[in-house]
Design an enzyme around this catalytic site. Structure first.
Site: not given
Length: 349
Positions: A201, A236-238
């Site tokens: 983030y 990856v969390k975006q």
């Protein structure tokens, strides 16, 4: 496909019929049933890491597709338990959160050490656990935004988790310390065979300019993704990109004009494609967040899933849109998201 088109409404043609012109799909490493052996096995990840990632990919309604649908519930710390669970108090009980993930056909549940440890003997063998290691907390007054380690990798390993997750606030004054902490934690997780997931983030008040919020700019989030894979994230969390031009508008960093004229032009799938490209062209899977709960949750969740899939992403991680509703309604929303990834008619653009 008809249900997806109905939910998308006036956006159906623009989202389902679009073809990317910037970065072609032939350049990507796409999700699929053989993703682990075809893509991740090229890396230095151990057999144990590969096995645990396959366990995630092999669970739930999306099993053996290469896509993931994950229920994240760290908001009890990140946003306060009252803000998160007052809309549906049964979810103060961690068992009900795990039941929602299971009924909803999710690949895994991601939550705090406390939540997952409290029910680990009952559920850790029934659905993959992803322990979120660090959190922001909003009880400090005045509010101070930082990510602090609440648990260690060994604790996650001992409770039976197959993965750990962490957040880095790229762009914040604390980001250098967070990068060091998370890099060390991910290295240890890989030694123990655990999959690593990074919430990549952005957080900086200066990333807002003249009414535009560049925290979801394709160029800035793309670079955050590139840093995330550099510290050893397996997924990856975006947040899904909604604008572009952050580097130019804020007049800092380094970029290239081709990003804006060709590679990430103003279409939501092109912007998301640039996020995927920064995850080593899909060698590391990109999952987008579902966002806050509101009055248009079904449309927004399906829209986000369509954009992610067509861009070459690996799936969605959806929390408040699901657990701030009655369980049956939350299950239906999770299934609607998963139906996008199960639909052969929704192709990679």
């Amino acid at each position: 496909m008809s249900d997806i088109e109905r939910i998308l409404g006036d956006e159906a043609d623009a989202l389902l019929g679009y073809r990317c012109h910037g970065i072609g799909r032939d350049q990507l490493h796409l999700p699929g049933p053989d993703y682990v052996s075809r893509v991740l096995s090229d890396s230095d990840r151990s057999n144990a890491v590969l096995r645990n990632l396959q366990a995630i990919l092999g669970h739930g309604r999306l099993k053996h597709t290469g896509y993931v649908s994950i229920l994240p519930v760290d908001q009890g710390v990140e946003h306060s338990a009252a803000a998160s669970f007052a809309p549906n108090p049964l979810y103060f009980d961690p068992a009900n959160l795990v039941e929602l993930a299971m009924e909803g056909g999710c690949n895994a549940i991601a939550s705090t050490y406390g939540v997952l440890a409290s029910v680990s003997r009952r559920y850790a063998h029934r659905i993959p656990f992803l322990v979120k290691l660090n959190h922001n907390e909003l009880l400090t007054y005045p509010n101070h935004y930082d990510q602090t380690l609440f648990a260690g990798v060994e604790q996650a390993f001992e409770l039976g988790a197959v993965a750990v997750g962490a957040t880095i606030y790229f762009g914040s004054p604390e980001s250098r310390r967070q990068i060091e902490e998370v890099s060390a934690a991910f290295a240890r997780a890989h030694e123990l065979g655990l999959v690593t997931v990074l919430w990549a983030y952005l957080r900086n008040p200066a990333f807002k300019d003249k009414g535009t919020d560049y925290h979801t700019s394709a160029d800035l989030t793309g670079q955050a993704n590139h840093l995330a894979v550099t510290v050893g994230a397996d997924i990856v969390k975006q947040k899904q990109a909604t604008v572009n031009g952050g580097f130019k508008a804020l007049d800092f960093g380094k970029t290239h004009e081709r990003v804006y004229s060709e590679l990430a032009v103003d279409h939501p799938i092109e912007l998301a494609r640039f996020q995927v490209a920064n995850c080593y062209m899909g060698r590391i899977g990109l999952i987008n967040s579902g966002g806050a709960s509101g009055s248009d949750d079904l449309h927004q969740a399906v829209r986000t899933a369509v954009i992610n899939k067509r861009a070459g992403g690996m799936g969605l991680i959806t929390g408040r849109k699901a657990f701030q509703k009655p369980m049956a309604e939350g299950v239906r929303l999770l299934h609607a998201i998963q139906d996008v990834y199960l639909c052969d008619g929704v192709t990679v653009a």
